[in-house]
Enzyme design. Structure first.
Site, PDB file in Angstrom:
ATOM      1  N   GLU A  55       0.809  -1.223   0.000  1.00  0.00           N
ATOM      2  CA  GLU A  55       0.000   0.000   0.000  1.00  0.00           C
ATOM      3  C   GLU A  55       0.841   1.271   0.000  1.00  0.00           C
ATOM      4  O   GLU A  55       0.423   2.300  -0.518  1.00  0.00           O
ATOM      5  CB  GLU A  55      -0.956   0.020   1.195  1.00  0.00           C
ATOM      6  CG  GLU A  55      -2.085  -1.008   1.112  1.00  0.00           C
ATOM      7  CD  GLU A  55      -1.720  -2.349   1.722  1.00  0.00           C
ATOM      8  OE1 GLU A  55      -0.513  -2.570   2.018  1.00  0.00           O
ATOM      9  OE2 GLU A  55      -2.631  -3.180   1.920  1.00  0.00           O
ATOM     10  N   PHE A 117     -10.915  -7.025  14.306  1.00  0.00           N
ATOM     11  CA  PHE A 117      -9.878  -7.523  13.397  1.00  0.00           C
ATOM     12  C   PHE A 117      -9.592  -6.474  12.312  1.00  0.00           C
ATOM     13  O   PHE A 117     -10.505  -5.947  11.702  1.00  0.00           O
ATOM     14  CB  PHE A 117     -10.326  -8.839  12.752  1.00  0.00           C
ATOM     15  CG  PHE A 117      -9.332  -9.353  11.746  1.00  0.00           C
ATOM     16  CD1 PHE A 117      -8.058  -9.766  12.143  1.00  0.00           C
ATOM     17  CD2 PHE A 117      -9.654  -9.404  10.389  1.00  0.00           C
ATOM     18  CE1 PHE A 117      -7.142 -10.220  11.216  1.00  0.00           C
ATOM     19  CE2 PHE A 117      -8.739  -9.866   9.461  1.00  0.00           C
ATOM     20  CZ  PHE A 117      -7.478 -10.274   9.872  1.00  0.00           C
ATOM     21  N   GLN A 118      -8.331  -6.166  12.126  1.00  0.00           N
ATOM     22  CA  GLN A 118      -7.871  -5.171  11.154  1.00  0.00           C
ATOM     23  C   GLN A 118      -8.500  -3.791  11.369  1.00  0.00           C
ATOM     24  O   GLN A 118      -8.769  -3.065  10.423  1.00  0.00           O
ATOM     25  CB  GLN A 118      -8.085  -5.651   9.714  1.00  0.00           C
ATOM     26  CG  GLN A 118      -7.189  -6.852   9.383  1.00  0.00           C
ATOM     27  CD  GLN A 118      -7.076  -7.135   7.901  1.00  0.00           C
ATOM     28  OE1 GLN A 118      -8.007  -6.895   7.132  1.00  0.00           O
ATOM     29  NE2 GLN A 118      -5.924  -7.644   7.487  1.00  0.00           N
ATOM     30  N   LYS A 167     -17.260  -0.450   6.390  1.00  0.00           N
ATOM     31  CA  LYS A 167     -17.746  -1.427   5.411  1.00  0.00           C
ATOM     32  C   LYS A 167     -19.264  -1.400   5.282  1.00  0.00           C
ATOM     33  O   LYS A 167     -19.807  -1.487   4.179  1.00  0.00           O
ATOM     34  CB  LYS A 167     -17.291  -2.826   5.809  1.00  0.00           C
ATOM     35  CG  LYS A 167     -17.587  -3.874   4.750  1.00  0.00           C
ATOM     36  CD  LYS A 167     -17.044  -5.230   5.160  1.00  0.00           C
ATOM     37  CE  LYS A 167     -17.152  -6.222   4.017  1.00  0.00           C
ATOM     38  NZ  LYS A 167     -16.585  -7.528   4.388  1.00  0.00           N
ATOM     39  N   MET A 475      24.539   8.572   1.735  1.00  0.00           N
ATOM     40  CA  MET A 475      24.478   9.879   2.388  1.00  0.00           C
ATOM     41  C   MET A 475      24.858   9.760   3.859  1.00  0.00           C
ATOM     42  O   MET A 475      25.582  10.604   4.394  1.00  0.00           O
ATOM     43  CB  MET A 475      23.089  10.499   2.224  1.00  0.00           C
ATOM     44  CG  MET A 475      22.996  11.932   2.705  1.00  0.00           C
ATOM     45  SD  MET A 475      24.161  13.041   1.876  1.00  0.00           S
ATOM     46  CE  MET A 475      23.096  13.800   0.644  1.00  0.00           C
TER      47      MET A 475
END
Lengths: 564, 161
Positions: A55, A117-118, A167, A475
């Site tokens: 993502e 959940f999630q 949802k 760097m």
């Protein structure tokens, strides 16, 4: 308030319809449990969806798309880990003022707060890194929220907006009315500069003999490049840019003095220090630009043009503030100005340019110098979109490529996100298929999002990544060399992976260059192939970025290579 | 220096956390904060007392104005304004001390809102100095519990923020 047509849709379909109304054509995303209804409706839609492999890449790709096209980029993820994976990309866009809209799935409303959940509180998490965010409470709010989100993301000082979609709300059916306009009493950005202030600025300019224009990312986001160049040519003033302002004026323009600040050109830093007037346009006097604030441009009056009033006098006291859109303000300012008495000043700057040119020396015969690679890309791919990761290669890309048109240098300037470049290049190429897109990378940064090789191959997005492979996190190694007694703690990554084989494993083209003579042919072959490609260039492993102003020093206290 | 900011915001969920997180993120210190709905049910007013020089307060104001849900920010500290805090003070009290506590409350025009065999609760309204003064005087009896609101303020005269 509403358009005539209404139709019965569910929340997910409503989001898609609203995106279409906003002119969105492409989404970058990754599905998951709480965003399935959205993906179910997407199945029947004409929107192009690029399925990424992480993502974070979706957010960076939306960002690259936005920077390259000037349109708002859109990314999509599920709840919980999907949403938290977007966070770095959202923060990157926030720091660089890039318009993106992030859509995240959320657990159903009745489960919010239950540690379901999630579940993650993504509106809470992204509070300090979004311009605004929404948790949708009712499906009927969707049209208004989407409309507002795009308006907020793309106007004023642009930035990311997140919409969290539970949802159950995605499944609720309702009559969709898309509003024509946005009504936000707390959000009224100023576009047009105050005329009195613009006249005062013109008076300051008329008095100046050593003016300098300091242009930042705001010039690019407001599409004000033509006005910037007109201003410089009319008053006869040199132009320096920040990292974010690169490509707002062509590199080869005679009045351009390059980037200023920590790794800026010596003559840019000298010019700003000796100027009597700084005209800052869409720039924010960042610490990497000003160095030690107390010794920054001691004799200069400052005009500051910025769309964000909070940037005015934040870091440095400004004499003439002008709040407004850079393009609008410059257009009006140009009406009141004439040539400054700056011929001597320009001559002095040209002398500095001759005396202190950007340069590097060949450290040993046959070794490829990283700066040389950038020069070769500049010759082989004129006016390409250059995207970078973060580190030494980023600074060399800023210093040595020859930019011609705006929106051709995409880099994570504010947050400094390693792993930004490759997915952002992918987004840029999707938005600008007509342009050659080159991601200039290091061997460290590339490995932060190399999984996107699968995405570019699967979707046939021919981005060329040139890796300046020095076997170090360069760097940090440079800082360790200069300021930590060469103690290279945890910066050697030699032998990480064979990038050519990695490319081939994903079905991309992999090429390697180990000698200076091999660099140009490899780059040309990669571009010509029309395929996603990696060019792994083995470069001098201890080359440093110069000039360099140590952190906290005045910006005319410059280290250069011959002094080392 | 202390400044009193009157911040008009959309009366919506999450707005207070947007405002307070801005303060913590940018390192500004809140001395006190009070929030409630206004004469318009869609608008809440947050009164924030913030500590800092003019530069800090200017930055606070500008950053607050950037929040989409913030409608207006006014610095009303310097102006002629009526400022009030409210405190409830539960003091240890018995037959010997009760009368004296009532006397102190009367002097301050405070009210006794609860009496029990071993305690009294005093309600005091006033500016910061007044609340502090009564607290100091009641301390000798033993303060069992003290709760106070943040400051609220309103500009004198017919002017609105």
């Amino acid at each position: 308030m509403t358009t005539g047509s209404t139709e019965k849709v569910n929340g997910a379909r409503a989001v898609i319809k609203c995106l279409e109304k906003e002119g969105v054509d492409t989404l970058f995303g990754y599905p998951g449990g709480q965003i399935i209804p959205f993906y179910n409706e997407l199945y029947d839609s004409d929107l192009r969806h690029i399925l990424v492999r992480h993502e974070q890449a979706a957010a960076h790709a939306a960002d690259g798309y936005a920077r390259a096209t000037g349109k708002t980029g859109v990314c999509v993820s599920t709840s919980g880990p999907g949403a938290t994976n977007l966070v770095t990309g959202i923060a990157t866009a926030y720091m660089d003022s890039v318009p993106i809209v992030a859509l995240t799935g959320q657990v159903p409303k009745f489960l919010i707060g239950n540690d379901a959940f999630q579940e993650a509180d993504i509106t809470g998490i992204t509070l300090p890194i979004t311009k605004h965010n929404y948790l949708v409470q009712d499906a009927e709010e969707i049209p208004r929220i989407v409309k507002e989100a795009f308006h907020i993301a793309s106007t004023g000082r642009p930035g990311p907006v997140l919409i969290d979609l539970p949802k159950d709300i995605q499944n609720v059916e309702f009559d969709l009315h898309y509003p024509d306009k946005v009504e936000l009493r707390g959000y009224k950005p100023t576009f047009k500069g105050n005329t009195q202030q613009i006249k005062r600025a013109a008076e300051e300019i008329a008095k100046s003999c050593r003016p300098i224009i300091y242009a930042g990312g705001g010039v690019i986001s407001s599409n004000a490049s033509a006005e910037l160049v007109e201003l410089a040519e009319t008053i006869l003033a040199p132009v320096t840019t920040t990292l974010m302002g690169i490509s707002s004026i062509p590199t080869e323009h005679p009045l351009y003095v390059g980037m200023l600040g920590m790794h800026g050109c010596k003559y840019a830093n000298y010019a700003i220090q000796e100027s009597d007037l700084i005209i800052a346009v869409g720039a924010r006097f960042d610490d990497r630009v000003t160095g030690k604030l107390e010794s920054f441009a001691p004799n200069a009056r400052i005009i500051h043009i910025d769309v964000d009033p909070a940037e005015i006098s934040k870091n440095i006291k400004v004499h003439v503030p002008i709040v407004g859109d850079a393009k609008q303000v410059l257009k009006s300012l140009i009406k009141y100005i004439k040539r400054c008495n700056s011929a001597e000043w320009i001559e002095k700057i040209n002398q500095w340019k001759k005396e202190y040119p950007l340069g590097y020396s060949q450290m040993s015969p046959d070794v490829v110098m990283p700066q040389f690679v950038i020069e070769q890309i500049a010759e082989a791919c004129k006016d390409a979109i250059i995207v970078t990761e973060v580190g030494q290669h980023q600074m060399w890309a800023a210093q040595y490529f020859k930019y011609i048109t705006p929106r051709t240098f995409l880099t994570s300037g504010g947050l400094g996100t390693m792993g930004y470049g490759f997915p952002a290049a992918m987004g840029a190429k999707v938005g600008r298929p007509d342009k050659t897109v080159i991601n200039i990378s290091g061997d460290g940064s590339f490995q932060m999002n190399s999984q996107e090789l699968a995405t570019v191959v699967q979707n046939d997005i021919p981005v060329v990544t040139v890796i300046l492979n020095n076997g170090y996190l360069g760097m940090v190694r440079q800082w360790q060399e200069l300021f930590y007694d060469r103690r290279y703690s945890c910066t050697c990554i030699k032998g990480s992976v064979d990038f050519v084989k990695l490319a081939e494993a994903y079905g991309a083209l992999g090429l390697r260059a180990e000698k200076p003579s091999e660099v140009r042919p490899a780059i040309e072959e990669a571009v010509r192939s029309g395929r996603p490609a990696i060019v792994d260039v083995i470069v001098e492993c201890e080359a440093n970025v110069y000039p360099m102003v140590p952190a906290g020093a005045a910006i005319n206290e410059i280290l250069d290579q011959e002094e080392q | 220096m202390k400044h009193t900011l009157a911040v008009l915001v959309e009366n919506k969920a999450g707005v207070l956390s947007r405002v307070s997180s801005l303060f913590s993120r940018r390192g500004y210190n809140i001395d006190s904060l009070a929030v409630g709905v206004t004469e318009d049910p869609d608008i809440s007013r947050i009164t924030i007392v913030v500590h800092g020089d003019d530069h800090v307060v200017e930055q606070v104001t500008k950053q607050l104005n950037k929040l989409i849900d913030v409608i207006k920010v006014s610095d009303i500290g310097g102006e002629e304004a009526v400022e009030r805090e409210l405190a409830l003070i539960k003091v240890a009290a018995d037959a010997n001390t009760r009368a004296e506590i009532i006397q102190i409350a009367n002097i301050f025009r405070a009210r006794i809102v609860d009496v029990a065999p071993k305690s009294m609760t005093v309600e005091i309204t006033g500016d910061e100095g007044k609340v502090q003064a009564i607290e100091k005087l009641l301390r000798q009896f033993g303060i069992k519990e003290l709760v106070r609101t943040g400051k609220i303020a309103i500009v004198r005269g017919s002017k609105k923020v």
